[in-house]
Write an enzyme that holds these catalytic residues in place. Sequence first.
Site, PDB file in Angstrom:
ATOM      1  CE  LYS A   1       8.212  13.492   3.573  1.00  0.00           C
ATOM      2  NZ  LYS A   1       8.207  12.075   3.159  1.00  0.00           N
TER       3      LYS A   1
ATOM      4  CE  LYS B   1      12.085  15.250   2.873  1.00  0.00           C
ATOM      5  NZ  LYS B   1      12.002  13.869   2.416  1.00  0.00           N
TER       6      LYS B   1
HETATM    7 ZN    ZN Z   1       6.517   8.427   1.275  1.00  0.00          ZN
END
Ligand code: ZN
Length: 315
Positions: A188, A241
């Site tokens: 992420k 992501k």
């Molecule tokens: Zn978070």
Amino acid sequence: MSAFPVTRLRRLRRTGALRDLVRETTLSSDDLVMPLFVAPEALPNERLPALSRHTVEGTVRECEELLRAGVNAVILFGIPEEKDDEGSGAWIDDGIVQQALRALRPRFPELLLMTDVCLCEYTSHGHCGVIADGEVDNDATLELIARTAVSHVEAGADVVAPSDMMDGRVAAIRAELPQTPIVAYSVKYASAFYGPFRDAADSAPAFGDRRGYQMDPGNVREALRECEQDVTEGADMLMVKPALPYLDVLRAARDRFDLPLAAYNVSGEYAMIKAAAAAGDLDERAAVLESLTAIRRAGADVVFTYWAKDVASWL
Ligand SMILES: [Zn+2]
């Protein structure tokens, strides 16, 4: 190898049936996950409808529509009534996500209920963990992340998806939940493309930013180390992501790991196409189908997307 004029690649592009027959990458509503925002009060978003907040009853209605359209998986994000330093709204028994799960579980036994496991929507400071000495304290956060995951499963979640980016969170959850599939937000990035989500989830950090725990956009080898770590700790699925700016990372993760791989087509990616379509610059449907096909081609088995319902009805 024969060359032109014997080889003519256009031969297989001549008709729709031929193109359908030889297409390498396809899209199916079976591979899509729809994010939903549950809150004590509804907050419609006309420009970006998939980022609207729904009450528990509204979430039930949304799930009815999703199943009718052919989407069988959702991921729930919660916006609590009140926030505090520890984000207790994330794990309390009558938290907003827990309420939604208890309403949805008996109603839709066939629907896959996934939950986002993090603290940022629930903390008064908007960070993904507890704060000590002005920083997010990794090890103190782990116990709260695991507690949140357990409370989601007790309320009816099928799958938990930790998104906090603390080191060791998958192991902390796995120790408590040996039977539950874990979709790890392994890779992420600290991305500018989360803007519209933060408004929807009311989760912007009150001070600083998330670069101390989310990944630096310049790194791909580190992304593979994150994946490796999550595999070792017991993750069942890995995620990258955002999706579109990181297709090379998806491909690298696909080539290295055999676990199912997910990509999160984030709110900024959604907002860009919506804005361009509203301005008359892009055809929304064509741009979305092309984008999602690209994400799948790069290696994603599963795509989390705000267009899940639209795409299911288009297909
Ligand atoms: Zn978070």
